[in-house]
Scaffold this motif. Sequence first.
Motif, mmCIF file in Angstrom:
data_model
loop_
_atom_site.group_PDB
_atom_site.id
_atom_site.type_symbol
_atom_site.label_atom_id
_atom_site.label_comp_id
_atom_site.label_asym_id
_atom_site.label_seq_id
_atom_site.Cartn_x
_atom_site.Cartn_y
_atom_site.Cartn_z
ATOM 1 N N VAL A 10 0.836 -1.207 0.000
ATOM 2 C CA VAL A 10 0.000 0.000 0.000
ATOM 3 C C VAL A 10 0.871 1.256 0.000
ATOM 4 C CG1 VAL A 10 -1.545 1.386 1.452
ATOM 5 C CG2 VAL A 10 -2.077 -1.012 0.988
ATOM 6 N N VAL A 11 1.897 1.267 0.861
ATOM 7 C CA VAL A 11 2.802 2.427 0.923
ATOM 8 C C VAL A 11 3.550 2.575 -0.402
ATOM 9 C CG1 VAL A 11 4.824 3.405 2.050
ATOM 10 C CG2 VAL A 11 3.024 2.317 3.422
ATOM 11 N N ALA A 12 4.010 1.452 -0.960
ATOM 12 C CA ALA A 12 4.716 1.495 -2.242
ATOM 13 C C ALA A 12 3.797 2.008 -3.350
ATOM 14 C CB ALA A 12 5.251 0.106 -2.592
ATOM 15 N N ALA A 13 2.528 1.592 -3.301
ATOM 16 C CA ALA A 13 1.567 2.032 -4.316
ATOM 17 C C ALA A 13 1.359 3.543 -4.254
ATOM 18 C CB ALA A 13 0.232 1.306 -4.116
ATOM 19 N N GLU A 14 1.460 4.110 -3.052
ATOM 20 C CA GLU A 14 1.341 5.567 -2.912
ATOM 21 C C GLU A 14 2.419 6.265 -3.739
ATOM 22 O OE1 GLU A 14 -1.016 7.794 -2.161
ATOM 23 O OE2 GLU A 14 -1.001 7.510 0.020
ATOM 24 N N PHE A 15 3.653 5.740 -3.674
ATOM 25 C CA PHE A 15 4.752 6.312 -4.439
ATOM 26 C C PHE A 15 4.540 6.126 -5.944
ATOM 27 C CE2 PHE A 15 6.766 5.811 -0.305
ATOM 28 C CZ PHE A 15 7.511 6.978 -0.208
ATOM 29 N N VAL A 16 3.790 5.106 -6.324
ATOM 30 C CA VAL A 16 3.532 4.848 -7.744
ATOM 31 C C VAL A 16 2.449 5.774 -8.282
ATOM 32 C CG1 VAL A 16 2.646 3.152 -9.407
ATOM 33 C CG2 VAL A 16 4.273 2.442 -7.622
ATOM 34 N N PHE A 17 1.363 5.946 -7.512
ATOM 35 C CA PHE A 17 0.204 6.678 -8.019
ATOM 36 C C PHE A 17 0.327 8.190 -7.882
ATOM 37 C CE2 PHE A 17 -1.804 2.488 -7.657
ATOM 38 C CZ PHE A 17 -2.493 2.442 -8.867
ATOM 39 N N VAL A 18 1.081 8.685 -6.903
ATOM 40 C CA VAL A 18 1.242 10.138 -6.756
ATOM 41 C C VAL A 18 1.834 10.767 -8.021
ATOM 42 C CG1 VAL A 18 2.512 11.947 -5.536
ATOM 43 C CG2 VAL A 18 1.253 10.223 -4.243
ATOM 44 N N TRP A 26 -1.691 18.488 -14.170
ATOM 45 C CA TRP A 26 -0.975 19.662 -14.667
ATOM 46 C C TRP A 26 -1.197 19.818 -16.177
ATOM 47 C CZ3 TRP A 26 1.402 23.436 -12.084
ATOM 48 C CH2 TRP A 26 2.165 24.346 -12.831
ATOM 49 N N PRO A 27 -1.490 21.026 -16.668
ATOM 50 C CA PRO A 27 -1.567 22.289 -15.920
ATOM 51 C C PRO A 27 -2.910 22.514 -15.236
ATOM 52 C CG PRO A 27 -1.895 22.706 -18.237
ATOM 53 C CD PRO A 27 -1.610 21.241 -18.113
ATOM 54 N N ASN A 28 -3.925 21.715 -15.611
ATOM 55 C CA ASN A 28 -5.249 21.872 -15.010
ATOM 56 C C ASN A 28 -5.788 20.523 -14.560
ATOM 57 O OD1 ASN A 28 -5.604 24.788 -15.602
ATOM 58 N ND2 ASN A 28 -5.616 24.106 -17.743
ATOM 59 N N LYS A 29 -6.554 20.551 -13.499
ATOM 60 C CA LYS A 29 -7.143 19.312 -12.997
ATOM 61 C C LYS A 29 -8.201 18.804 -13.970
ATOM 62 C CE LYS A 29 -10.263 21.970 -10.006
ATOM 63 N NZ LYS A 29 -10.636 22.266 -8.617
ATOM 64 N N CYS A 30 -8.416 17.498 -13.959
ATOM 65 C CA CYS A 30 -9.392 16.865 -14.825
ATOM 66 C C CYS A 30 -9.944 15.645 -14.102
ATOM 67 C CB CYS A 30 -8.755 16.466 -16.158
ATOM 68 S SG CYS A 30 -7.385 15.286 -15.980
ATOM 69 N N TRP A 31 -10.875 14.958 -14.743
ATOM 70 C CA TRP A 31 -11.459 13.794 -14.087
ATOM 71 C C TRP A 31 -10.457 12.668 -13.898
ATOM 72 C CZ3 TRP A 31 -15.344 14.408 -11.210
ATOM 73 C CH2 TRP A 31 -16.364 15.300 -11.530
ATOM 74 N N LYS A 32 -9.496 12.565 -14.820
ATOM 75 C CA LYS A 32 -8.470 11.536 -14.666
ATOM 76 C C LYS A 32 -7.593 11.824 -13.449
ATOM 77 C CE LYS A 32 -6.900 9.511 -18.277
ATOM 78 N NZ LYS A 32 -6.199 9.143 -19.549
ATOM 79 N N SER A 33 -7.214 13.098 -13.274
ATOM 80 C CA SER A 33 -6.399 13.454 -12.106
ATOM 81 C C SER A 33 -7.210 13.285 -10.825
ATOM 82 C CB SER A 33 -5.886 14.890 -12.218
ATOM 83 O OG SER A 33 -6.937 15.837 -12.206
ATOM 84 N N PHE A 34 -8.516 13.547 -10.910
ATOM 85 C CA PHE A 34 -9.388 13.337 -9.751
ATOM 86 C C PHE A 34 -9.373 11.867 -9.345
ATOM 87 C CE2 PHE A 34 -13.591 12.141 -8.095
ATOM 88 C CZ PHE A 34 -13.667 12.960 -6.971
ATOM 89 N N GLY A 35 -9.456 10.974 -10.324
ATOM 90 C CA GLY A 35 -9.441 9.544 -10.033
ATOM 91 C C GLY A 35 -8.147 9.108 -9.378
ATOM 92 N N HIS A 83 -10.622 18.743 -5.192
ATOM 93 C CA HIS A 83 -10.241 18.391 -6.559
ATOM 94 C C HIS A 83 -11.430 18.151 -7.477
ATOM 95 C CE1 HIS A 83 -6.718 17.645 -9.021
ATOM 96 N NE2 HIS A 83 -7.411 16.734 -9.680
ATOM 97 N N LEU A 84 -12.636 18.372 -6.984
ATOM 98 C CA LEU A 84 -13.783 18.246 -7.874
ATOM 99 C C LEU A 84 -13.650 19.253 -9.011
ATOM 100 C CD1 LEU A 84 -16.762 17.772 -5.394
ATOM 101 C CD2 LEU A 84 -15.943 16.135 -7.087
ATOM 102 N N ILE A 85 -14.114 18.892 -10.184
ATOM 103 C CA ILE A 85 -13.928 19.731 -11.370
ATOM 104 C C ILE A 85 -14.926 20.881 -11.334
ATOM 105 C CG2 ILE A 85 -13.605 19.702 -13.865
ATOM 106 C CD1 ILE A 85 -11.838 17.787 -12.239
ATOM 107 N N THR A 86 -14.673 21.828 -10.470
ATOM 108 C CA THR A 86 -15.531 22.998 -10.329
ATOM 109 C C THR A 86 -14.752 24.099 -9.653
ATOM 110 O OG1 THR A 86 -17.545 23.874 -9.314
ATOM 111 C CG2 THR A 86 -16.408 22.122 -8.137
ATOM 112 N N ASP A 87 -15.130 25.328 -9.910
ATOM 113 C CA ASP A 87 -14.494 26.468 -9.251
ATOM 114 C C ASP A 87 -15.420 27.104 -8.214
ATOM 115 O OD1 ASP A 87 -12.097 26.335 -10.694
ATOM 116 O OD2 ASP A 87 -13.021 27.357 -12.404
#
Length: 258
Positions: A10-18, A26-35, A83-87
């Motif tokens: 689990v800890v190793a996966a954190e380093f993988v997914f971050v 980057w440069p803008n958040k999206c649904w993929k980055s939200f996931g 991180h929801l896609i809204t301002d």
Amino acid sequence: MFLKILFVLVVAAEFVFVPFFLKYSWPNKCWKSFGFKMICSALFFAAGLLAAKISGHSAASSPYTKLILWGLFFGWLGDMFLHLITDKIVVFGLGLFAFLGGHIFYIFAFQKAIAQRYPDKPFFAWYELVAVLALVGLVLLYAGIKKKQGKLASGKLYMVIPVVLYAVTISAMLAKAFRLCIGEWLYGLNDNIVMIFITVALGAVLFILSDGSLGIILFAGQGKNRPLKIFNIATYFAAQILLASSIFFISTPILYGT
């Protein structure tokens, strides 16, 4: 053994997914980055649950564990809202107050551990209050300098009161974390003192660094500063993993009559 291996994974996966989250946000958040962000958040919460199971410091037997798990859960909520896609300011506010709630749970977790070791001590020692005032003073000083330089986002001045409240809370969390660690060290109550400093004190410091860098990103015109963004995210998830891991080393069993 299986659960220990699972914790390491689990800890190793954190380093993988971050890094994936950083790539797609980057440069803008999206649904993929939200996931990807929600996967990262679920991982630090899972790390806390596994630490509780492996150590035997369950939420039912250890108030410290229960409060830390609540703090991790509120961190998960904060990640979702921010991180929801809204301002919309309502969503940002929900995220801010979720993180505020998470820090309050951390404060009470550290205080619970302190109180069951030194029941005659006050909730806040004078040096904790001094540390909180000093840290908040530095935040206000920095904001004042940036405002004078015209580098403070004037359109977000309505956030001054919530941000100051947040600064007070996270400063109190840092002070409380160090009070717990120093107490454990001075009185020799725990053989895992090095790991307690790493998971509790360093975890709190990383949270301060993460939130401080986030404040600069949001309010000091550094929204396009990618190295700062990477620093902000890396320190945040490292902080959550460390605080989740502190469950291994601190137990506050419910005493008779409490």
